[in-house]
Design a protein around this motif. Structure first.
Motif, PDB file in Angstrom:
ATOM      1  N   SER A  58     -70.968  56.867  24.069  1.00 47.77           N
ATOM      2  CA  SER A  58     -71.438  56.179  25.092  1.00 47.77           C
ATOM      3  C   SER A  58     -72.645  54.979  25.317  1.00 47.77           C
ATOM      4  CB  SER A  58     -72.118  57.412  25.997  1.00 47.77           C
ATOM      5  OG  SER A  58     -72.210  56.994  27.206  1.00 47.77           O
ATOM      6  N   GLU A  91     -62.691  47.344  40.984  1.00 52.30           N
ATOM      7  CA  GLU A  91     -62.852  48.504  40.175  1.00 52.30           C
ATOM      8  C   GLU A  91     -63.331  48.118  38.411  1.00 52.30           C
ATOM      9  OE1 GLU A  91     -59.139  51.325  37.926  1.00 52.30           O
ATOM     10  OE2 GLU A  91     -59.189  49.814  39.656  1.00 52.30           O
ATOM     11  N   GLU A 143     -64.058  54.814  29.272  1.00 56.42           N
ATOM     12  CA  GLU A 143     -63.773  55.122  30.718  1.00 56.42           C
ATOM     13  C   GLU A 143     -64.782  54.816  30.766  1.00 56.42           C
ATOM     14  OE1 GLU A 143     -64.240  59.750  30.263  1.00 56.42           O
ATOM     15  OE2 GLU A 143     -62.290  59.957  29.160  1.00 56.42           O
ATOM     16  N   VAL A 144     -64.521  54.537  32.072  1.00 57.77           N
ATOM     17  CA  VAL A 144     -66.149  54.163  33.359  1.00 57.77           C
ATOM     18  C   VAL A 144     -67.408  54.866  34.061  1.00 57.77           C
ATOM     19  CG1 VAL A 144     -66.956  51.861  33.805  1.00 57.77           C
ATOM     20  CG2 VAL A 144     -65.211  51.559  32.281  1.00 57.77           C
ATOM     21  N   GLN A 145     -67.898  55.070  33.709  1.00 54.96           N
ATOM     22  CA  GLN A 145     -69.334  55.877  34.641  1.00 54.96           C
ATOM     23  C   GLN A 145     -70.147  54.974  35.493  1.00 54.96           C
ATOM     24  OE1 GLN A 145     -70.211  59.535  32.709  1.00 54.96           O
ATOM     25  NE2 GLN A 145     -67.979  60.098  32.266  1.00 54.96           N
ATOM     26  N   ARG A 147     -73.801  55.368  36.739  1.00 50.47           N
ATOM     27  CA  ARG A 147     -74.541  56.746  37.025  1.00 50.47           C
ATOM     28  C   ARG A 147     -75.809  55.950  38.322  1.00 50.47           C
ATOM     29  NH1 ARG A 147     -74.633  58.985  31.846  1.00 50.47           N
ATOM     30  NH2 ARG A 147     -72.207  59.562  31.279  1.00 50.47           N
ATOM     31  N   ILE A 151     -74.095  51.139  34.535  1.00 50.80           N
ATOM     32  CA  ILE A 151     -72.980  51.423  34.668  1.00 50.80           C
ATOM     33  C   ILE A 151     -72.629  51.682  32.867  1.00 50.80           C
ATOM     34  CG2 ILE A 151     -70.546  50.732  33.690  1.00 50.80           C
ATOM     35  CD1 ILE A 151     -71.424  48.014  36.007  1.00 50.80           C
ATOM     36  N   ARG A 154     -68.006  54.712  27.869  1.00 52.91           N
ATOM     37  CA  ARG A 154     -67.458  56.048  26.796  1.00 52.91           C
ATOM     38  C   ARG A 154     -65.826  56.055  26.258  1.00 52.91           C
ATOM     39  NH1 ARG A 154     -67.297  62.566  28.768  1.00 52.91           N
ATOM     40  NH2 ARG A 154     -66.147  61.898  29.596  1.00 52.91           N
ATOM     41  N   ARG A 156     -62.921  57.825  25.250  1.00 55.04           N
ATOM     42  CA  ARG A 156     -61.770  58.674  26.347  1.00 55.04           C
ATOM     43  C   ARG A 156     -61.552  59.489  25.277  1.00 55.04           C
ATOM     44  NH1 ARG A 156     -57.643  54.549  28.836  1.00 55.04           N
ATOM     45  NH2 ARG A 156     -58.788  54.207  30.538  1.00 55.04           N
TER      46      ARG A 156
END
Length: 159
Positions: A58, A91, A143-145, A147, A151, A154, A156
């Motif tokens: 990540s 997105e 994967e995008v998160q 927080r 941004i 990490r 998958r």
């Protein structure tokens, strides 16, 4: 071969036989080197490189507001580049930025709304699937998160 009056081989003939063998060896090795110089690049083109380990799981790929809609940026993901894209709808998507053909770094083309490899004009869609050109397989998706203001990207997790 000429022999002397004692029945021995003339040393000059031995020297010419030796020279002939040296020339044959040089020509043969030159031919092999030329053949290898032609075959090696063809094999490198036909056999894609193995994917390598990306290092960490990540990373922080950017900050919210850093990317305008319909834009992308390359970031470091361990020891390899990653690509963060903000689609026209806002997105976020992320994937490996290493082309699966010859490991060139890909980039996002906002005019095409596709991921593009400049090395051999390979194209991927926004999910990383190869759609044209020589790439043999899709890009690895991440994967995008979001927080707070950061941004995170990490790998998958395999199910």
């Amino acid at each position: 071969m000429a022999t002397s009056d004692r029945g021995m081989i003339d040393p000059r003939d031995q020297l010419s036989v030796h020279r002939r063998k040296v020339v044959e060896v040089l020509l043969g090795s030159g031919f092999l080197a030329t053949a290898a110089a032609f075959v090696y690049p063809v094999l490198r083109y036909l056999v894609p490189p193995k994917p390598s380990d990306l290092g960490s799981d990540s990373v922080v790929a950017g900050r919210v507001g850093e990317l305008k809609p319909n834009s992308g940026k390359v970031f470091r993901f361990g020891n390899r580049p990653g690509l963060l894209i903000r689609t026209a709808s806002g997105e976020y998507r992320a994937m490996s930025a290493t082309c699966t053909h010859l490991s060139c770094t890909v980039q996002y083309r906002d005019d095409l709304r596709q991921v593009w490899c400049a090395c051999h004009n390979g194209k991927y869609d926004l999910n990383g699937r190869n759609i044209s050109g020589p790439p043999p397989r899709p890009l690895e998706g991440f994967e995008v998160q979001v927080r707070g203001e950061e941004i995170f990207v990490r790998r998958r997790q395999e199910a």
